[in-house]
Design a protein around this motif. Structure first.
Motif: not given
Length: 192
Positions: A141-143, A161-167, A175-179
């Motif tokens: 989300p922050d990139n 363009l469409n997006s949704r939370e995937y991981f 220890e990793h931001d969501p993708e």
């Protein structure tokens, strides 16, 4: 089965207009876009290490991408053959009309040249991807740099363009931001 060895061409020799898929940049500082080869694995690894917040994979993974997935990846080199840009991805086996872009990296000395877009479009316009009409990738989300690139691609390609939370963070070990899964398309590759 033909086992004739293929000739090997060093990276510096590949940084020539006669071998490159595309020449971009200025006359004073041209950049050459081409398919990667085994000699590029370490240079790709070093480039990605220099491009936070990208996740760095093993040098072996980049060698596999440079050989087993070379038709769906690209490197950009300067006149000396140094790798200054890289894009990796593959056509999804369960959705052959979709290219999944894994990573795109542009080194500091090539930033601001539009190289990321040119790398993606160099791959997307290859004959091997003529049946592809969607591009997918994941972005945290922050990139903001990646979000900007993919929004510009969608606008340029005149595609939604469409997006949704995937991981989720939990799925990524905490220890990793969501993708987020980002999908652009449909589009026509012959119009890129």
């Amino acid at each position: 089965m033909n086992l004739t060895p293929q000739p090997f061409t060093p990276s510096a020799d590949l940084a020539r207009p006669s071998v490159a898929d595309a020449v971009v940049g200025s006359d004073a500082a041209p950049l050459f876009i081409r398919k990667p080869n085994p000699d590029d694995g370490w240079g790709i690894y070093e480039l990605v290490k220099s491009c936070p917040p990208l996740d760095v994979n093993s040098a072996y993974a980049y060698l596999l991408l440079a050989t087993q997935f070379r038709d769906t990846c690209a490197v950009a080199t300067d006149e000396e053959g140094d790798i200054v840009g890289f894009v990796s991805g593959y056509v999804k086996s369960n959705a052959p009309d979709t290219y999944f872009l894994w990573q795109v990296a542009v080194g500091e000395k090539a930033r601001g040249t539009g190289l990321a877009r040119r790398l993606v479009e160099a791959v997307m316009t290859r004959s091997e991807l003529s049946e592809v009409h969607h591009l997918e990738t994941t972005i945290t989300p922050d990139n903001q740099a990646s979000w900007g690139l993919f929004r510009r691609l969608a606008d340029r390609w005149q595609a939604p363009l469409n997006s949704r939370e995937y991981f989720s963070t939990d799925q990524l070990g905490g220890e990793h931001d969501p993708e987020n899964l980002v999908r652009i398309g449909p589009f026509e590759t012959d119009r890129l």
